[in-house]
Design a protein around this motif. Structure first.
Motif, PDB file in Angstrom:
ATOM      1  N   GLY A 180      64.837  23.206 -19.564  1.00  0.00           N
ATOM      2  CA  GLY A 180      63.519  23.658 -19.122  1.00  0.00           C
ATOM      3  C   GLY A 180      63.061  24.849 -19.935  1.00  0.00           C
ATOM      4  O   GLY A 180      61.897  24.940 -20.360  1.00  0.00           O
ATOM      5  N   ILE A 205      62.288  23.624 -23.559  1.00  0.00           N
ATOM      6  CA  ILE A 205      61.024  22.897 -23.632  1.00  0.00           C
ATOM      7  C   ILE A 205      59.832  23.839 -23.499  1.00  0.00           C
ATOM      8  O   ILE A 205      58.844  23.715 -24.238  1.00  0.00           O
ATOM      9  N   LEU A 257      56.992  24.278 -26.375  1.00  0.00           N
ATOM     10  CA  LEU A 257      55.555  24.148 -26.127  1.00  0.00           C
ATOM     11  C   LEU A 257      54.810  25.401 -26.585  1.00  0.00           C
ATOM     12  O   LEU A 257      53.709  25.312 -27.145  1.00  0.00           O
ATOM     13  N   GLU A 272      57.855  16.465 -22.362  1.00  0.00           N
ATOM     14  CA  GLU A 272      58.922  17.184 -21.667  1.00  0.00           C
ATOM     15  C   GLU A 272      60.090  16.268 -21.317  1.00  0.00           C
ATOM     16  O   GLU A 272      61.260  16.646 -21.477  1.00  0.00           O
ATOM     17  N   SER A 321      61.973  15.294 -24.517  1.00  0.00           N
ATOM     18  CA  SER A 321      62.772  16.432 -24.993  1.00  0.00           C
ATOM     19  C   SER A 321      64.042  16.590 -24.166  1.00  0.00           C
ATOM     20  O   SER A 321      65.111  16.876 -24.701  1.00  0.00           O
ATOM     21  N   LEU A 326      56.335  25.877 -16.609  1.00  0.00           N
ATOM     22  CA  LEU A 326      56.432  24.465 -16.250  1.00  0.00           C
ATOM     23  C   LEU A 326      56.219  24.296 -14.752  1.00  0.00           C
ATOM     24  O   LEU A 326      56.782  25.057 -13.955  1.00  0.00           O
ATOM     25  N   THR A 353      57.316  18.719 -13.219  1.00  0.00           N
ATOM     26  CA  THR A 353      57.904  18.536 -14.548  1.00  0.00           C
ATOM     27  C   THR A 353      59.358  18.967 -14.558  1.00  0.00           C
ATOM     28  O   THR A 353      60.219  18.288 -15.120  1.00  0.00           O
ATOM     29  N   THR A 354      59.645  20.104 -13.921  1.00  0.00           N
ATOM     30  CA  THR A 354      61.024  20.592 -13.854  1.00  0.00           C
ATOM     31  C   THR A 354      61.932  19.596 -13.147  1.00  0.00           C
ATOM     32  O   THR A 354      63.067  19.343 -13.588  1.00  0.00           O
ATOM     33  N   ILE A 368      62.857  16.820 -15.492  1.00  0.00           N
ATOM     34  CA  ILE A 368      63.866  17.273 -16.460  1.00  0.00           C
ATOM     35  C   ILE A 368      65.253  17.266 -15.820  1.00  0.00           C
ATOM     36  O   ILE A 368      66.218  16.763 -16.401  1.00  0.00           O
TER      37      ILE A 368
END
Length: 331
Positions: free
Chosen positions: A155, A158, A162, A201, A204, A290, A294-295, A298
């Motif tokens: 996290g 990424i 970004l 994300e 990655s 983030l 999204t987290t 991941i």
């Protein structure tokens, strides 16, 4: 090459912090990402085990070459430390030569930066973010070499990627097609077609897991391999650097201790590629960049792997330790 250390990890995972902590030793010569300035496209970047023997000689030659790299980028990464194998006058001369040669390189004039070593009583440290996939092959080609593998919560990586893309400091290409063909994909219930069409994300996170898993899976049983958690290193820096010194068989000297103390007193935010940052201030900063959805994606991806679970566990415990040290509630 038993006096050579190879420190590596994914980009934006704290490899430069790790390397400069080691470089602060009075017994180490540092080569900063020599495989970036001196690439070798004849050696595969993501080799499989059946290719290791075929490229063993080429790997040994390449590693020896990397040890001899002398460009300003490779030999001039700040801060510059005093060394037992180099005179004080030699260090003062390098402080003048490095910026002068860097200017010359920009003008197209290539000049090597000398080590100015008066003896060979030192370790050579190579730091890389480009050879993560090659490390298992390197380790088989040079079994006496020691490898230090640093991992950081993806996290954070990424979020940093970004930011680098936004600042035009990093590209967006992820090479997911090549990574999706790596043999260790078979250990994970990941739909390759789905991940290929997923968000930046998620792609990655998947690439982070596959590449770091392969290195960890193949080297974790070796006495010449050491796995380091970036977050744990930041929270317990003095103890972890002392353990690194024991692994490398060098003293944990006063200069190293002073550098750690200086980092802990650093308050200001420095440049994107700078190592001069307070380590505790950067552990969970990425969470603001983030969103939780999204987290969670991941975490779901990397949680399939042992290396991913290692990172998640170390991140949570380190975050708790930071909260206790700074007297705040953990997020």
């Amino acid at each position: 090459m038993d006096r050579t250390i190879f420190a590596y990890g994914s980009g934006r995972s704290g490899t430069t912090l790790l390397a400069k902590l080691i470089d602060s030793s009075r017994s180490v010569i540092y080569r900063h990402e020599p495989d970036k300035t001196s690439p070798n496209n004849d050696i595969p970047f993501l080799p499989e085990s059946e290719q290791y023997l075929e490229f063993a000689d080429a790997s040994r030659r390449y590693l020896r070459h990397l040890c001899r790299e002398r460009s300003a980028f490779v030999n001039g990464k700040k801060p510059l430390f005093e060394k037992d194998f180099r005179s004080t006058a030699g260090t003062m001369l390098l402080r003048f030569l490095i910026p002068a040669i860097a200017v010359a390189e920009k003008a197209g004039i290539k000049l090597p930066i000398p080590d100015l070593a008066k003896n060979d009583n030192y370790l050579t440290l190579i730091k890389s973010v480009n050879s993560l996939g090659r490390v298992p092959m390197f380790a088989q080609a040079v079994p006496e070499m020691k490898f230090i593998h640093i991992v950081r919560h993806p996290g954070a990586i990424i979020a940093s990627q970004l930011r680098g893309i936004e600042q035009n400091k990093m590209g967006q290409e992820l090479f997911i097609n090549s990574v999706s063909k790596m043999s260790n994909n078979r250990f994970f219930p990941i739909d390759i077609e789905a991940i290929s069409n997923a968000s930046f994300e998620e792609k990655s996170a998947y690439i982070w897991m596959i590449q770091n898993d392969k290195s960890y899976r193949e080297l974790s049983g070796s006495a010449n391999y050491m796995l380091v958690s970036y977050e744990d290193l930041c929270v317990n820096m003095s103890d972890r650097v002392e353990a690194l010194c024991e692994f490398m068989d060098i003293p944990f000297d006063r200069q190293m201790q002073k550098f750690i103390e200086m980092l802990s007193r650093t308050d200001s935010e420095s440049g994107y590629f700078s190592v001069m940052k307070n380590p505790l201030a950067n552990i969970d900063k990425w969470e603001k960049s983030l969103d939780s959805h999204t987290t969670d994606k991941i975490l779901k991806i990397i949680g399939h792997s042992e290396i991913g679970r290692f990172v998640i566990e170390n991140y949570q415990s380190s975050k708790q330790s930071v909260a206790e040290k700074l007297g705040r509630e953990p997020a």
